[in-house]
Design an enzyme around this catalytic site. Sequence first.
Site, PDB file in Angstrom:
ATOM      1  N   ASN A   1       2.755 -27.442  10.276  1.00 32.95           N
ATOM      2  CA  ASN A   1       2.162 -26.774  11.370  1.00 32.95           C
ATOM      3  C   ASN A   1       0.431 -26.239  11.819  1.00 32.95           C
ATOM      4  O   ASN A   1       0.127 -26.127  11.960  1.00 32.95           O
ATOM      5  CB  ASN A   1       3.404 -26.549  11.940  1.00 32.95           C
TER       6      ASN A   1
ATOM      7  N   ARG B   1      -4.371 -24.476  11.899  1.00 32.15           N
ATOM      8  CA  ARG B   1      -5.071 -23.355  11.200  1.00 32.15           C
ATOM      9  C   ARG B   1      -6.741 -24.285  10.612  1.00 32.15           C
ATOM     10  O   ARG B   1      -7.413 -23.754   9.698  1.00 32.15           O
ATOM     11  CB  ARG B   1      -4.718 -22.218  10.148  1.00 32.15           C
TER      12      ARG B   1
ATOM     13  N   GLY C   1       0.778  -1.446  -0.232  1.00 29.40           N
ATOM     14  CA  GLY C   1      -0.424  -0.486  -0.150  1.00 29.40           C
ATOM     15  C   GLY C   1       0.914   1.048   0.090  1.00 29.40           C
ATOM     16  O   GLY C   1       0.318   2.580   0.090  1.00 29.40           O
ATOM     17  N   ARG C   2       2.235   0.983  -0.181  1.00 38.98           N
ATOM     18  CA  ARG C   2       3.627   2.227   0.219  1.00 38.98           C
ATOM     19  C   ARG C   2       3.504   2.641  -1.447  1.00 38.98           C
ATOM     20  O   ARG C   2       3.601   4.033  -2.365  1.00 38.98           O
ATOM     21  CB  ARG C   2       4.629   2.143   0.292  1.00 38.98           C
TER      22      ARG C   2
ATOM     23  N   ARG D   1      -3.297   4.761   3.633  1.00 36.12           N
ATOM     24  CA  ARG D   1      -3.737   3.798   3.774  1.00 36.12           C
ATOM     25  C   ARG D   1      -3.647   3.642   5.358  1.00 36.12           C
ATOM     26  O   ARG D   1      -4.882   2.424   5.622  1.00 36.12           O
ATOM     27  CB  ARG D   1      -2.892   2.905   3.405  1.00 36.12           C
TER      28      ARG D   1
END
Length: 234
Positions: free
Chosen positions: A183, A188, A92-93, A161
């Site tokens: 892992n 997750r 976003g830079r 941003r």
Amino acid sequence: MTDIQFRSDVTLQLDDKMGDDAKVIRMAKASIKKTGGDMDEAARQGFINFLMRERHGVPFEHCAMTLYFEVPIFVMRQLAKHRISSISEASGRYTQMDGVFYRPVAQRPLIQVGRAGAYTFQQGNAYQDGLVQYVLAHASEAAYQEYEGLLEQGIAREVARMVLPVNVYTSGYITINLRSLMNLLSLRTANENATIKGHPQYEIELLAQRMEMYFASEFPLTYAAFEKNGRTAP
């Protein structure tokens, strides 16, 4: 103002891979100057299962996948916790961020029940579902309007941003070796076959499930051993 978009999904696509099940065996047998090239299918499966069961994890680090993702930033932050990986993310830079925001589907659990570390999530009622949809839409639209307003006034993208919420989408690539991937999947995903039960956030599990699909497809013997041994990373 740019018309903004709302999504309730994540994108994950296989970009590239390094190695296969045979390479796992080859790396494991390097210590005895063998390759495993003369092993039949049953022997290969048995040997990979042995590596998984006895937690000889290094051979799995020699194989990896590169995956393209599109996810909300709050999912990206969870993904970045899995540090044995390489992530290249859109910045976003340097580019204007798109007006694409995450808004969950109506059946996404909303209510946390229980104490930290031992809680579950349950469905919200119709009012709560509607409230989440309305507030996220309103906040996202307002934030992006302010973001564009700052850019129009010459404010640098890296400053503008800062007004955007964490449900804005980002994109990029992650390269992750199989040991680290296992892992990630153990933490997750919520799977009945797991020795240690995972308690993932809904959205990161969507991404992990797609990772698991590519894992099973590209490394079937390793994936079968992962499943057989309680879905625990070696």
